[in-house]
Design an enzyme around this catalytic site. Structure first.
Site, short mmCIF file in Angstrom:
data_model
loop_
_atom_site.label_atom_id
_atom_site.label_comp_id
_atom_site.label_asym_id
_atom_site.label_seq_id
_atom_site.Cartn_x
_atom_site.Cartn_y
_atom_site.Cartn_z
N UNK A 132 5.30 67.61 16.92
CA UNK A 132 4.33 68.49 16.25
C UNK A 132 3.06 67.76 15.86
N THR A 133 3.15 66.47 15.61
CA THR A 133 1.97 65.73 15.18
C THR A 133 1.01 65.57 16.33
OG1 THR A 133 3.10 63.64 15.60
CG2 THR A 133 3.18 64.47 13.35
#
Length: 158
Positions: free
Chosen positions: A46-47
């Site tokens: 997700u980062t």
């Protein structure tokens, strides 16, 4: 790696929402006698660009300064080999995205994925099976091991 090695280490645990959560890794690592200084569960993919969370980078740097890099072991729980490799690279040779506090900072921390033999053999087998056994069946363990080994073999420049 044996339990005696862990007894002298401070553990930083970076679990993965889509892989092995920090709490499961922590339950395992506590059976080795290591002191767990920090444990979290993030979403590795997700980062941005797979970079490690900036707050986690800051926390890891502070813990390395406090306890000494030679006394720290980082345990990962990433679902994917590449994301685990990026996390390992970040805590050894620095943030490859140059986005966080570890950009250009070579901490040289020992870093392993919880499914690697060195960790698995040091953990209580019953706890490992209960906490990680099911996820181990769905992860590409061989790819994760190969990726992690690659980053441990890269020399850290002083």
């Amino acid at each position: 790696m044996n339990k005696e090695v862990f007894a002298t280490k401070t553990a930083i645990i970076l679990g993965d929402r889509d892989g092995i959560p920090g709490q499961a890794i922590e339950a395992c690592i506590k059976t080795t006698g290591a002191h767990v200084a920090f444990s979290t569960t993030e979403c590795f993919v997700u980062t941005s660009a797979g970079a490690m969370d900036l707050e986690n980078q800051k926390r890891i740097k502070a813990l390395a300064d406090e306890f000494g890099a030679e006394n720290i072991i980082v345990i990962l729980g990433g679902a994917e080999a590449e994301a685990s490799g990026l996390a390992c690279e970040t805590v050894t040779t620095g943030d490859p995205t140059f986005a966080g506090p570890l950009a250009g900072v070579q901490l040289g921390l020992s870093c392993y994925h919880v499914v690697e033999d060195a960790i698995k053999e040091a953990v209580d087998p019953a706890v490992y099976e209960e906490q990680i056994g099911m996820m181990e069946m769905v992860l590409d363990v061989d790819a994760i091991k190969a990726e992690m080994q690659q980053y441990r073999e890269e020399p850290v420049e002083a």
